[in-house]
Design a protein around this motif. Structure first.
Motif, PDB file in Angstrom:
ATOM      1  N   SER A   1      18.534  63.265  19.432  1.00 50.70           N
ATOM      2  CA  SER A   1      19.001  61.915  19.747  1.00 50.70           C
ATOM      3  C   SER A   1      18.459  60.953  18.712  1.00 50.70           C
ATOM      4  O   SER A   1      17.272  60.915  18.469  1.00 50.70           O
ATOM      5  CB  SER A   1      18.510  61.496  21.129  1.00 50.70           C
ATOM      6  N   TYR A   2      19.350  60.185  18.104  1.00 55.84           N
ATOM      7  CA  TYR A   2      18.911  59.234  17.118  1.00 55.84           C
ATOM      8  C   TYR A   2      18.721  57.842  17.691  1.00 55.84           C
ATOM      9  O   TYR A   2      18.436  56.919  16.975  1.00 55.84           O
ATOM     10  CB  TYR A   2      19.940  59.147  15.992  1.00 55.84           C
ATOM     11  N   GLU A   3      18.895  57.705  18.989  1.00 57.81           N
ATOM     12  CA  GLU A   3      18.816  56.368  19.565  1.00 57.81           C
ATOM     13  C   GLU A   3      17.381  55.875  19.516  1.00 57.81           C
ATOM     14  O   GLU A   3      16.503  56.402  20.191  1.00 57.81           O
ATOM     15  CB  GLU A   3      19.337  56.378  20.998  1.00 57.81           C
ATOM     16  N   GLN A   4      17.165  54.871  18.700  1.00 55.90           N
ATOM     17  CA  GLN A   4      15.843  54.293  18.567  1.00 55.90           C
ATOM     18  C   GLN A   4      15.790  52.982  19.338  1.00 55.90           C
ATOM     19  O   GLN A   4      16.659  52.134  19.179  1.00 55.90           O
ATOM     20  CB  GLN A   4      15.502  54.059  17.096  1.00 55.90           C
TER      21      GLN A   4
ATOM     22  N   ARG B   1      29.091  58.554  15.209  1.00 57.94           N
ATOM     23  CA  ARG B   1      28.855  59.635  14.257  1.00 57.94           C
ATOM     24  C   ARG B   1      30.146  59.887  13.490  1.00 57.94           C
ATOM     25  O   ARG B   1      31.230  59.540  13.967  1.00 57.94           O
ATOM     26  CB  ARG B   1      28.389  60.897  14.991  1.00 57.94           C
TER      27      ARG B   1
ATOM     28  N   TYR C   1      24.703  59.084  11.117  1.00 55.02           N
ATOM     29  CA  TYR C   1      24.546  58.347  12.374  1.00 55.02           C
ATOM     30  C   TYR C   1      24.532  56.876  12.012  1.00 55.02           C
ATOM     31  O   TYR C   1      23.785  56.448  11.127  1.00 55.02           O
ATOM     32  CB  TYR C   1      23.238  58.767  13.062  1.00 55.02           C
TER      33      TYR C   1
ATOM     34  N   GLU D   1      15.191  60.901  10.020  1.00 57.61           N
ATOM     35  CA  GLU D   1      15.752  60.088  11.106  1.00 57.61           C
ATOM     36  C   GLU D   1      15.483  58.606  10.932  1.00 57.61           C
ATOM     37  O   GLU D   1      15.774  57.825  11.824  1.00 57.61           O
ATOM     38  CB  GLU D   1      15.223  60.542  12.475  1.00 57.61           C
TER      39      GLU D   1
ATOM     40  N   LEU E   1      19.761  48.122  20.601  1.00 55.29           N
ATOM     41  CA  LEU E   1      20.888  48.986  20.276  1.00 55.29           C
ATOM     42  C   LEU E   1      22.125  48.569  21.055  1.00 55.29           C
ATOM     43  O   LEU E   1      22.108  48.447  22.274  1.00 55.29           O
ATOM     44  CB  LEU E   1      20.527  50.439  20.607  1.00 55.29           C
TER      45      LEU E   1
ATOM     46  N   SER F   1      11.987  57.151  19.991  1.00 63.35           N
ATOM     47  CA  SER F   1      13.194  57.926  20.235  1.00 63.35           C
ATOM     48  C   SER F   1      12.824  59.132  21.074  1.00 63.35           C
ATOM     49  O   SER F   1      11.761  59.728  20.870  1.00 63.35           O
ATOM     50  CB  SER F   1      13.804  58.354  18.893  1.00 63.35           C
TER      51      SER F   1
ATOM     52  N   TYR G   1      22.833  47.084  15.813  1.00 60.77           N
ATOM     53  CA  TYR G   1      21.801  46.437  16.604  1.00 60.77           C
ATOM     54  C   TYR G   1      22.057  44.940  16.686  1.00 60.77           C
ATOM     55  O   TYR G   1      22.574  44.331  15.748  1.00 60.77           O
ATOM     56  CB  TYR G   1      20.408  46.675  15.996  1.00 60.77           C
TER      57      TYR G   1
END
Lengths: 115, 116
Positions: free
Chosen positions: A101-104, B51, B32, B102, B46, A95, B36
């Protein structure tokens, strides 16, 4: 390449052997995650790095599992004395920033088979 | 304790139809919620994420609907195509400000088959 890469893609180990799985995250990505995905299941969290610091290792199933990211880029997941229950796909994700940013983004995974 | 519950386990839809996959969560610290898509032998990719400050997000044929009070969210795939046949995972992540790391907590997945 622009994505997360993992090597090897496939690994067969005899019970009791040690294995090392490598992850190359997307260049510049601060956060790195390891997940374990059993057959037919969703990924399960193992551990998390922010740069070189391992901030969360609550998902590591036993002390046979060890992960490192010494220079804040490439990471290695090591499994000592492998057991049959360790057979799974090991996924690495990165990430861009921590806390923003939480987009993994995931790599293709390493399929580990312990015989 | 399964923190994110996903249903159905499998889904068969005709080409052009709407695919709907549902997820429910328990932890109110989650803030969040990504979806996927995973093809056999590949890592999860993704698709779309939301959110809690919005109730719906649309990207192309994919829409997330989010119900904060019910702690539920769903993925809608409009005009489903055979190429959409894959396994879909919902996930949730806690807020870093509330001490989360996270990490993503995944549902068990839905195998979608779109028949031509």
């Amino acid at each position: 390449g622009a994505g997360v890469s993992q090597s090897p893609r496939y690994k067969v180990a005899k019970r009791g052997q040690d294995v090392a799985l490598r992850c190359d995250p997307i260049s510049g990505h601060v956060s790195l995650f390891w997940y374990q995905q059993a057959l037919g299941q969703g990924p399960e969290f193992l551990t998390y790095f922010q740069n070189e610091a391992q901030l969360d290792k609550s998902g590591l199933p036993s002390d046979r599992f060890f992960a490192e990211r010494p220079e804040g880029s490439v990471s290695t997941l090591k499994i000592q004395r492998t057991q049959q229950e360790d057979s799974a796909v090991y996924l690495c994700a990165s990430s861009l920033e921590s806390g923003i940013s939480y987009e993994q983004y995931f790599g293709p995974g390493t399929r580990l088979t312990v015989t | 304790q399964q923190q994110v519950k996903q249903s159905p386990q499998s889904l068969i839809v005709q080409k052009g139809g709407i695919s709907i996959i549902n997820c429910a969560y328990e932890n109110t610290a989650f803030d969040y919620f990504p979806w996927y898509q995973q093809f056999p032998g590949k890592g999860p990719a993704l698709l779309i994420a939301i959110r809690p400050d919005v109730s719906e997000k649309k990207e192309g044929r994919f829409t997330i609907s989010f119900n904060k009070s019910a702690k539920q969210f769903s993925l809608h795939i409009m005009d489903s195509q055979p190429g959409d046949s894959a396994t879909y995972f919902c996930a949730a992540s806690p807020s870093v400000t509330q001490g989360g790391s996270e990490k993503l907590v995944f549902g068990k997945g839905t195998k979608l088959t779109v028949n031509p």
